[in-house]
Design a protein around this motif. Structure first.
Motif, PDB file in Angstrom:
ATOM      1  N   ILE A 211      -3.455   4.358 -61.356  1.00 48.04           N
ATOM      2  CA  ILE A 211      -3.481   3.498 -60.303  1.00 48.04           C
ATOM      3  C   ILE A 211      -4.403   2.080 -60.604  1.00 48.04           C
ATOM      4  N   LEU A 212      -3.691   1.002 -60.605  1.00 50.96           N
ATOM      5  CA  LEU A 212      -4.211  -0.275 -60.790  1.00 50.96           C
ATOM      6  C   LEU A 212      -4.364  -0.853 -59.355  1.00 50.96           C
ATOM      7  N   VAL A 213      -5.684  -1.293 -59.102  1.00 46.19           N
ATOM      8  CA  VAL A 213      -5.529  -1.783 -57.597  1.00 46.19           C
ATOM      9  C   VAL A 213      -5.751  -3.210 -57.768  1.00 46.19           C
ATOM     10  N   GLY A 214      -4.835  -3.725 -56.809  1.00 47.03           N
ATOM     11  CA  GLY A 214      -4.927  -5.276 -56.509  1.00 47.03           C
ATOM     12  C   GLY A 214      -4.072  -5.670 -55.350  1.00 47.03           C
ATOM     13  N   GLY A 215      -4.644  -6.815 -54.967  1.00 44.05           N
ATOM     14  CA  GLY A 215      -4.094  -7.456 -53.671  1.00 44.05           C
ATOM     15  C   GLY A 215      -5.056  -7.465 -52.638  1.00 44.05           C
ATOM     16  N   GLY A 216      -5.739  -8.611 -52.600  1.00 40.53           N
ATOM     17  CA  GLY A 216      -7.000  -8.940 -51.666  1.00 40.53           C
ATOM     18  C   GLY A 216      -8.203  -8.095 -52.131  1.00 40.53           C
ATOM     19  N   LEU A 217      -8.211  -7.616 -53.500  1.00 41.76           N
ATOM     20  CA  LEU A 217      -9.368  -6.768 -54.004  1.00 41.76           C
ATOM     21  C   LEU A 217     -10.487  -7.801 -54.130  1.00 41.76           C
ATOM     22  N   ARG A 218     -11.688  -7.146 -53.644  1.00 42.10           N
ATOM     23  CA  ARG A 218     -12.955  -7.888 -53.802  1.00 42.10           C
ATOM     24  C   ARG A 218     -14.071  -6.942 -54.544  1.00 42.10           C
TER      25      ARG A 218
ATOM     26  N   ALA B 165       5.762  -3.786 -55.076  1.00 43.23           N
ATOM     27  CA  ALA B 165       6.784  -3.300 -54.011  1.00 43.23           C
ATOM     28  C   ALA B 165       6.491  -2.106 -53.573  1.00 43.23           C
ATOM     29  N   ILE B 166       5.647  -0.911 -54.148  1.00 43.41           N
ATOM     30  CA  ILE B 166       5.366   0.195 -53.494  1.00 43.41           C
ATOM     31  C   ILE B 166       4.749  -0.175 -51.817  1.00 43.41           C
ATOM     32  N   ASP B 167       3.933  -1.213 -52.150  1.00 47.49           N
ATOM     33  CA  ASP B 167       3.209  -1.453 -50.788  1.00 47.49           C
ATOM     34  C   ASP B 167       4.250  -1.840 -49.624  1.00 47.49           C
ATOM     35  N   HIS B 168       5.404  -2.230 -49.896  1.00 41.83           N
ATOM     36  CA  HIS B 168       6.472  -2.465 -48.835  1.00 41.83           C
ATOM     37  C   HIS B 168       7.432  -1.353 -48.860  1.00 41.83           C
ATOM     38  N   ALA B 169       7.368  -0.429 -49.376  1.00 43.55           N
ATOM     39  CA  ALA B 169       8.125   0.800 -49.348  1.00 43.55           C
ATOM     40  C   ALA B 169       8.159   1.475 -48.123  1.00 43.55           C
ATOM     41  N   ALA B 170       9.441   1.936 -47.790  1.00 47.21           N
ATOM     42  CA  ALA B 170       9.379   2.850 -46.555  1.00 47.21           C
ATOM     43  C   ALA B 170       8.606   4.090 -46.809  1.00 47.21           C
ATOM     44  N   ASP B 171       8.562   4.727 -47.813  1.00 43.53           N
ATOM     45  CA  ASP B 171       8.155   6.177 -48.139  1.00 43.53           C
ATOM     46  C   ASP B 171       7.591   6.054 -49.473  1.00 43.53           C
TER      47      ASP B 171
ATOM     48  N   GLY C  24      -2.457  -0.377 -51.649  1.00 43.62           N
ATOM     49  CA  GLY C  24      -2.334   0.779 -50.581  1.00 43.62           C
ATOM     50  C   GLY C  24      -1.828   0.242 -49.412  1.00 43.62           C
ATOM     51  N   SER C  25      -1.549  -0.793 -49.238  1.00 47.53           N
ATOM     52  CA  SER C  25      -1.086  -1.345 -47.975  1.00 47.53           C
ATOM     53  C   SER C  25      -0.406  -2.813 -48.195  1.00 47.53           C
ATOM     54  N   ALA C  26       0.509  -3.255 -47.509  1.00 47.27           N
ATOM     55  CA  ALA C  26       1.221  -4.476 -47.939  1.00 47.27           C
ATOM     56  C   ALA C  26       0.294  -5.546 -47.296  1.00 47.27           C
ATOM     57  N   ALA C  27      -0.681  -5.460 -46.710  1.00 48.36           N
ATOM     58  CA  ALA C  27      -1.639  -6.229 -45.861  1.00 48.36           C
ATOM     59  C   ALA C  27      -2.698  -6.368 -46.766  1.00 48.36           C
ATOM     60  N   GLY C  28      -2.897  -5.676 -47.913  1.00 44.37           N
ATOM     61  CA  GLY C  28      -4.007  -5.769 -48.990  1.00 44.37           C
ATOM     62  C   GLY C  28      -4.866  -4.519 -48.677  1.00 44.37           C
ATOM     63  N   VAL C  29      -6.126  -4.548 -49.781  1.00 39.40           N
ATOM     64  CA  VAL C  29      -6.841  -3.469 -49.981  1.00 39.40           C
ATOM     65  C   VAL C  29      -7.642  -3.185 -48.633  1.00 39.40           C
ATOM     66  N   ASP C  30      -8.005  -4.079 -48.045  1.00 37.34           N
ATOM     67  CA  ASP C  30      -9.084  -3.912 -46.756  1.00 37.34           C
ATOM     68  C   ASP C  30      -8.357  -2.728 -45.851  1.00 37.34           C
ATOM     69  N   GLU C  31      -6.884  -2.959 -45.688  1.00 35.22           N
ATOM     70  CA  GLU C  31      -6.335  -2.049 -45.091  1.00 35.22           C
ATOM     71  C   GLU C  31      -5.752  -0.782 -45.495  1.00 35.22           C
ATOM     72  N   GLY C  32      -5.656  -1.192 -47.061  1.00 33.95           N
ATOM     73  CA  GLY C  32      -5.038   0.202 -47.718  1.00 33.95           C
ATOM     74  C   GLY C  32      -5.978   1.097 -48.463  1.00 33.95           C
ATOM     75  N   LEU C  33      -7.345   0.615 -48.295  1.00 29.40           N
ATOM     76  CA  LEU C  33      -8.301   1.531 -48.934  1.00 29.40           C
ATOM     77  C   LEU C  33      -8.337   3.098 -48.718  1.00 29.40           C
TER      78      LEU C  33
END
Length: 230
Positions: free
Chosen positions: A178-185, A123-129, A150-159
């Protein structure tokens, strides 16, 4: 030598849990209905997985698609049922219509967890702030992890966001792991490890044949090997 990285794998049932543990997972995130990005599983599934494996299990508390809390009383009842069934760790996180943390709902649900450890999920990746959200939830009992791409779009964009937040560990609001997940490769791992990030969350990456197929112990083992080399 950097410390051993945490590898968390999404499990839908006991078969997944057994394969994930065999492959070297440190922890499971237990959900149902990945078409809705993961909802609360049944009490019987929780019991079956706890009987099947001895690694920690974090149980999702989320009743419907999206990041609104919905029926908070039902969420609280569900949390208590899961506690009664032996669940000891949880995953949750709710936003209001404006994209701010729904602190009232989060506090009510956390109040039913008896101080159990829990993850504030993507949910933090979809937060306003993001920064404001972190600082609002920082003192909630049991919160020890933030699952984010790091981003609602996934790690590529949120890096870039992930690397920036890793550099702030220790500042107010940035004490959780920090637990990284969401389109993680796998190819993301070296940069994240170099930045000091030491916890990784995989779902689809543990299932080469898709969500209709079970977790592959071999796929999990490959992640374990890469993380251990880092």
């Amino acid at each position: 030598m950097s410390k051993r990285a945490v590898l968390e794998v999404i499990a839908l049932d006991a078969e997944d849990a057994i394969a994930a543990q065999a492959g070297g997972a440190d922890r499971l995130e237990l959900v149902t209905d990945m078409a809705a990005d993961g909802l609360t599983p049944t009490v019987s599934t929780v019991a079956a997985i706890r009987a099947a494996v001895d690694i920690p299990v974090r149980v999702m508390l989320r009743l419907s698609d999206g990041f609104g809390a919905g029926d908070v009383e039902r969420l609280v009842r569900t949390a208590r049922e899961m506690r009664s069934a032996g669940a000891e760790q949880f995953v949750l996180g709710f936003l209001d219509a404006g994209g701010d943390v729904d602190l009232g709902a989060v506090e009510e649900v956390v109040g039913a967890l008896d101080g159990c450890r829990w993850t504030f999920h993507r949910a933090i990746d979809h937060a306003a702030d993001r920064d404001a959200l972190r600082k609002q939830v920082v003192d909630l009992p049991g919160l020890d992890t933030c699952l984010t791409a790091g981003s609602a779009a996934g790690v590529d964009e949120g890096l870039p966001v992930l690397l920036a937040e890793a550099s702030r560990v220790g500042e107010p609001g940035y004490g959780q792991q920090i637990l990284v997940g969401g389109g993680l490769r796998l190819d993301h791992v070296p940069r994240l490890r170099a930045a000091g990030i030491d916890a990784f969350h995989i779902g689809g990456a543990a299932r080469p044949e898709g969500w209709q197929a079970p977790v592959s112990a071999e796929a999990v083992r490959e992640w374990r090997q890469v993380l251990d080399e880092g």
